[in-house]
Design a protein around this motif. Structure first.
Motif, mmCIF file in Angstrom:
data_model
loop_
_atom_site.group_PDB
_atom_site.id
_atom_site.type_symbol
_atom_site.label_atom_id
_atom_site.label_comp_id
_atom_site.label_asym_id
_atom_site.label_seq_id
_atom_site.Cartn_x
_atom_site.Cartn_y
_atom_site.Cartn_z
ATOM 1 N N TRP A 75 36.548 26.314 40.680
ATOM 2 C CA TRP A 75 36.380 27.746 40.950
ATOM 3 C C TRP A 75 36.141 28.510 39.643
ATOM 4 O O TRP A 75 35.223 29.322 39.544
ATOM 5 N N LEU A 76 36.954 28.216 38.635
ATOM 6 C CA LEU A 76 36.802 28.881 37.343
ATOM 7 C C LEU A 76 35.450 28.558 36.702
ATOM 8 O O LEU A 76 34.826 29.417 36.087
ATOM 9 N N GLN A 77 35.000 27.321 36.853
ATOM 10 C CA GLN A 77 33.690 26.932 36.326
ATOM 11 C C GLN A 77 32.585 27.765 36.971
ATOM 12 O O GLN A 77 31.679 28.244 36.299
ATOM 13 N N ASN A 78 32.681 27.967 38.285
ATOM 14 C CA ASN A 78 31.706 28.804 38.988
ATOM 15 C C ASN A 78 31.723 30.230 38.461
ATOM 16 O O ASN A 78 30.674 30.849 38.272
ATOM 17 N N LEU A 79 32.915 30.769 38.224
ATOM 18 C CA LEU A 79 33.021 32.124 37.693
ATOM 19 C C LEU A 79 32.384 32.218 36.303
ATOM 20 O O LEU A 79 31.680 33.178 35.996
ATOM 21 N N GLU A 80 32.626 31.200 35.471
ATOM 22 C CA GLU A 80 32.037 31.178 34.132
ATOM 23 C C GLU A 80 30.517 31.157 34.187
ATOM 24 O O GLU A 80 29.845 31.714 33.325
ATOM 25 N N GLU A 81 29.969 30.513 35.215
ATOM 26 C CA GLU A 81 28.517 30.417 35.372
ATOM 27 C C GLU A 81 27.929 31.668 36.011
ATOM 28 O O GLU A 81 26.730 31.742 36.248
ATOM 29 N N GLY A 82 28.784 32.645 36.301
ATOM 30 C CA GLY A 82 28.295 33.893 36.865
ATOM 31 C C GLY A 82 28.266 33.932 38.374
ATOM 32 O O GLY A 82 27.753 34.884 38.964
ATOM 33 N N ASN A 83 28.773 32.904 39.023
ATOM 34 C CA ASN A 83 28.829 32.860 40.489
ATOM 35 C C ASN A 83 30.121 33.512 40.958
ATOM 36 O O ASN A 83 31.202 32.976 40.751
ATOM 37 N N PRO A 87 38.096 32.548 45.700
ATOM 38 C CA PRO A 87 38.977 31.465 45.221
ATOM 39 C C PRO A 87 39.182 30.436 46.320
ATOM 40 O O PRO A 87 39.009 30.742 47.517
ATOM 41 N N PRO A 88 39.547 29.226 45.961
ATOM 42 C CA PRO A 88 39.756 28.186 46.968
ATOM 43 C C PRO A 88 40.936 28.555 47.885
ATOM 44 O O PRO A 88 41.852 29.269 47.492
ATOM 45 N N GLU A 89 40.858 28.087 49.111
ATOM 46 C CA GLU A 89 41.930 28.324 50.083
ATOM 47 C C GLU A 89 43.153 27.498 49.704
ATOM 48 O O GLU A 89 43.047 26.333 49.320
ATOM 49 N N CYS A 90 44.302 28.111 49.852
ATOM 50 C CA CYS A 90 45.555 27.384 49.659
ATOM 51 C C CYS A 90 45.760 26.437 50.840
ATOM 52 O O CYS A 90 45.376 26.738 51.973
#
Length: 92
Positions: A75-83, A87-90
């Motif tokens: 999820w964090l990687q996606n945010l870093e890429e601008g996506n 957040p993932p479901e618990c």
């Protein structure tokens, strides 16, 4: 209401404070007040973080809901890429 409070400093610390205050064109009194205010703010934030951590741990123990480190990293990687993704479901 402002009330005085005394602080006992060893000679070396006092001399260092006075040199620093002089170099900053401040009084030792001002430097002490500023240091105390910054310390209190920092420690209040630290305590809030600690309390939030304890609440999160208690919630996890009660529900078992979590995300894995791999899920969080993806999820964090996606945010870093601008996506801007949700957040993932618990899960249990």
């Amino acid at each position: 209401m402002v009330r005085p409070m005394s602080v006992k400093l060893d000679a070396d610390t006092r001399a260092r404070l006075e040199r620093l205050a002089e170099s900053r064109r401040r009084t030792p009194h001002w430097m002490l007040r500023e240091a105390i205010v910054q310390y209190v703010v920092r420690e209040e934030k630290r305590e809030t973080f600690r309390q939030d951590t304890l609440k999160a741990w208690e919630e996890y123990q009660a529900t078992g809901l979590h995300v894995t480190a791999d899920e969080a990293d993806a999820w964090l990687q996606n945010l870093e890429e601008g996506n801007d993704i949700e957040p993932p479901e618990c899960h249990v």
